[in-house]
Design a protein around this motif. Structure first.
Motif, PDB file in Angstrom:
ATOM      1  N   MET A  80      -9.897 -10.507  -4.577  1.00  0.00           N
ATOM      2  CA  MET A  80      -8.747 -10.710  -3.707  1.00  0.00           C
ATOM      3  C   MET A  80      -8.598  -9.592  -2.696  1.00  0.00           C
ATOM      4  SD  MET A  80      -4.762 -10.662  -4.882  1.00  0.00           S
ATOM      5  CE  MET A  80      -3.531 -10.089  -3.745  1.00  0.00           C
ATOM      6  N   ASP A  81      -8.815  -8.341  -3.099  1.00  0.00           N
ATOM      7  CA  ASP A  81      -8.532  -7.204  -2.240  1.00  0.00           C
ATOM      8  C   ASP A  81      -9.797  -6.394  -2.034  1.00  0.00           C
ATOM      9  OD1 ASP A  81      -6.472  -5.424  -0.913  1.00  0.00           O
ATOM     10  OD2 ASP A  81      -7.476  -4.036  -2.262  1.00  0.00           O
ATOM     11  N   SER A  82     -10.192  -6.230  -0.779  1.00  0.00           N
ATOM     12  CA  SER A  82     -11.441  -5.549  -0.497  1.00  0.00           C
ATOM     13  C   SER A  82     -11.383  -4.081  -0.876  1.00  0.00           C
ATOM     14  CB  SER A  82     -11.789  -5.698   0.994  1.00  0.00           C
ATOM     15  OG  SER A  82     -10.783  -5.112   1.808  1.00  0.00           O
ATOM     16  N   THR A  83     -10.223  -3.484  -0.951  1.00  0.00           N
ATOM     17  CA  THR A  83     -10.111  -2.073  -1.310  1.00  0.00           C
ATOM     18  C   THR A  83     -10.123  -1.867  -2.821  1.00  0.00           C
ATOM     19  OG1 THR A  83      -7.695  -2.115  -1.404  1.00  0.00           O
ATOM     20  CG2 THR A  83      -8.704  -1.647   0.734  1.00  0.00           C
ATOM     21  N   ARG A  84     -10.090  -2.960  -3.595  1.00  0.00           N
ATOM     22  CA  ARG A  84     -10.124  -2.902  -5.051  1.00  0.00           C
ATOM     23  C   ARG A  84      -8.910  -2.169  -5.635  1.00  0.00           C
ATOM     24  NH1 ARG A  84     -15.156  -4.587  -6.634  1.00  0.00           N
ATOM     25  NH2 ARG A  84     -16.789  -4.480  -5.055  1.00  0.00           N
ATOM     26  N   ASP A  85      -7.825  -2.159  -4.897  1.00  0.00           N
ATOM     27  CA  ASP A  85      -6.613  -1.488  -5.369  1.00  0.00           C
ATOM     28  C   ASP A  85      -5.807  -2.354  -6.328  1.00  0.00           C
ATOM     29  OD1 ASP A  85      -7.326   0.496  -3.629  1.00  0.00           O
ATOM     30  OD2 ASP A  85      -5.808   0.019  -2.118  1.00  0.00           O
ATOM     31  N   TRP A  86      -5.958  -3.664  -6.246  1.00  0.00           N
ATOM     32  CA  TRP A  86      -5.038  -4.590  -6.881  1.00  0.00           C
ATOM     33  C   TRP A  86      -5.610  -5.178  -8.158  1.00  0.00           C
ATOM     34  CZ3 TRP A  86      -0.182  -5.321  -4.753  1.00  0.00           C
ATOM     35  CH2 TRP A  86       0.020  -4.691  -3.513  1.00  0.00           C
ATOM     36  N   ARG A  87      -4.701  -5.439  -9.105  1.00  0.00           N
ATOM     37  CA  ARG A  87      -5.084  -6.045 -10.369  1.00  0.00           C
ATOM     38  C   ARG A  87      -4.088  -7.141 -10.744  1.00  0.00           C
ATOM     39  NH1 ARG A  87      -8.739  -3.358  -9.108  1.00  0.00           N
ATOM     40  NH2 ARG A  87     -10.017  -1.939 -10.372  1.00  0.00           N
ATOM     41  N   PHE A  88      -4.559  -8.103 -11.514  1.00  0.00           N
ATOM     42  CA  PHE A  88      -3.712  -9.178 -12.022  1.00  0.00           C
ATOM     43  C   PHE A  88      -3.302  -8.853 -13.452  1.00  0.00           C
ATOM     44  CE2 PHE A  88      -5.916 -11.077  -8.535  1.00  0.00           C
ATOM     45  CZ  PHE A  88      -5.023 -11.986  -7.999  1.00  0.00           C
ATOM     46  N   LEU A  89      -2.007  -8.942 -13.717  1.00  0.00           N
ATOM     47  CA  LEU A  89      -1.489  -8.692 -15.062  1.00  0.00           C
ATOM     48  C   LEU A  89      -0.603  -9.849 -15.492  1.00  0.00           C
ATOM     49  CD1 LEU A  89      -0.597  -4.885 -14.860  1.00  0.00           C
ATOM     50  CD2 LEU A  89      -2.654  -5.927 -15.768  1.00  0.00           C
ATOM     51  N   GLY A  90      -1.086 -11.052 -15.326  1.00  0.00           N
ATOM     52  CA  GLY A  90      -0.380 -12.223 -15.822  1.00  0.00           C
ATOM     53  C   GLY A  90       0.433 -12.963 -14.796  1.00  0.00           C
ATOM     54  N   SER A  91       1.110 -12.243 -13.917  1.00  0.00           N
ATOM     55  CA  SER A  91       1.946 -12.885 -12.903  1.00  0.00           C
ATOM     56  C   SER A  91       1.853 -12.081 -11.624  1.00  0.00           C
ATOM     57  CB  SER A  91       3.401 -12.966 -13.374  1.00  0.00           C
ATOM     58  OG  SER A  91       4.242 -13.465 -12.352  1.00  0.00           O
ATOM     59  N   GLY A  92       1.266 -12.658 -10.604  1.00  0.00           N
ATOM     60  CA  GLY A  92       1.146 -11.954  -9.346  1.00  0.00           C
ATOM     61  C   GLY A  92       0.087 -10.871  -9.388  1.00  0.00           C
ATOM     62  N   ALA A  93       0.142  -9.956  -8.438  1.00  0.00           N
ATOM     63  CA  ALA A  93      -0.824  -8.870  -8.322  1.00  0.00           C
ATOM     64  C   ALA A  93      -0.084  -7.556  -8.166  1.00  0.00           C
ATOM     65  CB  ALA A  93      -1.739  -9.098  -7.123  1.00  0.00           C
ATOM     66  N   SER A  94      -0.643  -6.486  -8.762  1.00  0.00           N
ATOM     67  CA  SER A  94       0.007  -5.183  -8.741  1.00  0.00           C
ATOM     68  C   SER A  94      -0.974  -4.107  -8.296  1.00  0.00           C
ATOM     69  CB  SER A  94       0.556  -4.820 -10.129  1.00  0.00           C
ATOM     70  OG  SER A  94       1.537  -5.730 -10.559  1.00  0.00           O
ATOM     71  N   ALA A  95      -0.420  -3.060  -7.708  1.00  0.00           N
ATOM     72  CA  ALA A  95      -1.203  -1.879  -7.356  1.00  0.00           C
ATOM     73  C   ALA A  95      -0.349  -0.642  -7.614  1.00  0.00           C
ATOM     74  CB  ALA A  95      -1.641  -1.922  -5.890  1.00  0.00           C
ATOM     75  N   TRP A  96      -1.003   0.441  -8.007  1.00  0.00           N
ATOM     76  CA  TRP A  96      -0.327   1.729  -8.153  1.00  0.00           C
ATOM     77  C   TRP A  96      -0.936   2.698  -7.148  1.00  0.00           C
ATOM     78  CZ3 TRP A  96       3.576   4.388 -10.533  1.00  0.00           C
ATOM     79  CH2 TRP A  96       3.504   5.780 -10.486  1.00  0.00           C
ATOM     80  N   PHE A  97      -0.080   3.411  -6.410  1.00  0.00           N
ATOM     81  CA  PHE A  97      -0.531   4.403  -5.450  1.00  0.00           C
ATOM     82  C   PHE A  97       0.044   5.762  -5.826  1.00  0.00           C
ATOM     83  CE2 PHE A  97      -0.415   0.342  -3.172  1.00  0.00           C
ATOM     84  CZ  PHE A  97      -1.720   0.280  -2.684  1.00  0.00           C
ATOM     85  N   ASP A  98      -0.828   6.736  -6.066  1.00  0.00           N
ATOM     86  CA  ASP A  98      -0.372   8.100  -6.321  1.00  0.00           C
ATOM     87  C   ASP A  98       0.315   8.647  -5.075  1.00  0.00           C
ATOM     88  OD1 ASP A  98      -1.424   8.241  -8.917  1.00  0.00           O
ATOM     89  OD2 ASP A  98      -3.395   8.874  -8.178  1.00  0.00           O
ATOM     90  N   ALA A  99       1.367   9.434  -5.298  1.00  0.00           N
ATOM     91  CA  ALA A  99       2.076  10.059  -4.184  1.00  0.00           C
ATOM     92  C   ALA A  99       2.506  11.454  -4.618  1.00  0.00           C
ATOM     93  CB  ALA A  99       3.289   9.233  -3.772  1.00  0.00           C
ATOM     94  N   PRO A 100       2.461  12.439  -3.727  1.00  0.00           N
ATOM     95  CA  PRO A 100       2.806  13.813  -4.103  1.00  0.00           C
ATOM     96  C   PRO A 100       4.292  14.052  -4.289  1.00  0.00           C
ATOM     97  CG  PRO A 100       2.281  13.696  -1.758  1.00  0.00           C
ATOM     98  CD  PRO A 100       1.963  12.353  -2.340  1.00  0.00           C
ATOM     99  N   SER A 101       5.120  13.121  -3.845  1.00  0.00           N
ATOM    100  CA  SER A 101       6.572  13.275  -3.981  1.00  0.00           C
ATOM    101  C   SER A 101       7.208  11.896  -3.888  1.00  0.00           C
ATOM    102  CB  SER A 101       7.134  14.173  -2.877  1.00  0.00           C
ATOM    103  OG  SER A 101       6.982  13.557  -1.596  1.00  0.00           O
TER     104      SER A 101
END
Length: 375
Positions: free
Chosen positions: A1-22
């Motif tokens: 689905m996502d060319s950056t490979r950031d996203w995953r399916f966990l049963g309903s919809g798609a999710s991504a986690w992005f690290d942030a310094p603050s």
């Protein structure tokens, strides 16, 4: 689905986690993706973005915005813990749990016979008015050592606990203590939600106090995390009260109104004969951390995305609480989780399909590690 490979399916919809310094750095992405109206969980170390309807173009645009802001995706952080009640008659239990909880963390699995009593224990903390209304609707007098326990028809126990105000001062009237200090603001638009999230993030970063900010289409929940509002060095409690007052003032400047009926706190309890062994298993398989306070058995999600678990000592092998948890993880994380579970004393029961691995902890409590294919 996502060319950056950031996203995953966990049963309903798609999710991504992005690290942030603050939190402010994470809030910058919230502002960039406002019009997409995703569910967002903003944390001090990053943010989880969830799309209810998978959309490749939208997911790619969110990833692009995150990368432009210097945020890095880490799919290994993604997981969803779902509590399952085994029941001979699930439909008979649903009204009870909807009244008490009303939260998708709970689901039901039909079983051919009525399970043992005292299979699970949940703590739910809500406002005093909400607790009174739930008790009245159920028509059951609370019991237990603290006078807050309610039991469904198959013996599953919930401690429905009334919360309290953070302080008696009007400057924090929007805030309640429900084990965590929490407030909820209704928003009229995603733009307003993003604006509030940005203000809260800035205030939290300036105060040096971590917060959890959950952004949904209808409102924003602001949460200290369990006990975090009073933990720390020096005047931790007064520092948090000052932050809460600043957030309330900012929200009211934005013409937002708090809804005191919405916040609730949920944690899962498990009784065990060998608490250290059982606790070590769940800490490992959930990638949780133990609470550093010696007088508590709590373990918690370091990213504060899933419920706290606690463990209670019991000497009774026959009638200890039993729970069944489904842990939804990215497809490429199943093997490491299974290996961690076995290394921590778990036992693999079945591997009926490549997407479901059934295990037990050292005392027989059940865990299903569930994955979904990446299209």
């Amino acid at each position: 689905m996502d060319s950056t490979r950031d996203w995953r399916f966990l049963g309903s919809g798609a999710s991504a986690w992005f690290d942030a310094p603050s939190m402010s750095a994470g809030a910058a992405l919230v502002r960039r993706i406002t019009t997409a109206q995703p569910d967002v969980d903003l944390r001090p170390g990053g943010l989880r973005v969830h799309l209810l309807q998978p959309d490749a173009e939208l997911a790619n645009s969110i990833s692009a915005a995150a990368h432009e802001l210097g945020l890095t995706a880490d799919p290994s952080i993604l997981q969803t813990m779902r509590l399952v009640i085994d029941s001979a008659n699930p439909s008979s239990l649903m009204p009870f749990w909807q009244t008490v909880l009303g939260d998708p963390i709970l689901s039901f699995r039909p079983t051919p016979s009525t399970p043992l009593s005292d299979r699970l224990h949940i703590d739910v903390v809500r406002t005093p008015d909400a607790v009174s209304a739930a008790r009245a609707a159920i028509g059951q007098e609370p019991t237990g050592p603290y006078g807050v326990a309610l039991t469904d028809t198959e013996g599953n126990v919930v401690d429905l606990v009334p919360g309290d105000r953070l302080t008696k001062d009007p400057s924090t009237a929007d805030w309640q203590v429900l084990f965590a200090a929490m407030t909820y603001y209704s928003v009229g638009s995603p733009e307003k939600a993003a604006e509030l999230a940005s203000v809260v993030a800035g205030l939290a970063d300036s105060a040096g106090l971590p917060l959890m900010v959950d952004i949904r289409p209808d409102g924003v929940t602001i949460d200290s995390g369990k006990d975090q509002w009073e933990n720390g060095e020096g005047n931790a409690r007064s520092d948090f009260v000052d932050l809460a007052a600043r957030i309330q003032s900012a929200a009211r400047d934005l013409k937002l109104t708090a809804d005191l009926t919405r916040p609730r706190f949920i944690q899962l309890g498990l009784a065990a004969v060998d608490v250290p062994a059982v606790r070590a298993f769940w800490t490992a398989v959930l990638s949780y951390q133990p609470d550093p306070r010696q007088f508590l058995t709590d373990i918690f999600d370091p990213n504060r995305l899933n419920p706290v678990m606690f463990f209670q000592q019991t000497e009774n092998h026959q009638h200890r609480n039993r729970i069944h948890i489904e842990l939804l993880v990215p497809h490429d994380q199943a093997t490491p989780r299974v290996e961690a579970a076995i290394a921590a004393g778990g036992r693999l029961i079945t591997e009926s399909t490549p997407s479901r691995h059934s295990l037990t902890d050292p005392e027989g409590n059940e865990l299903d590690i569930v994955t979904f294919p990446q299209p």
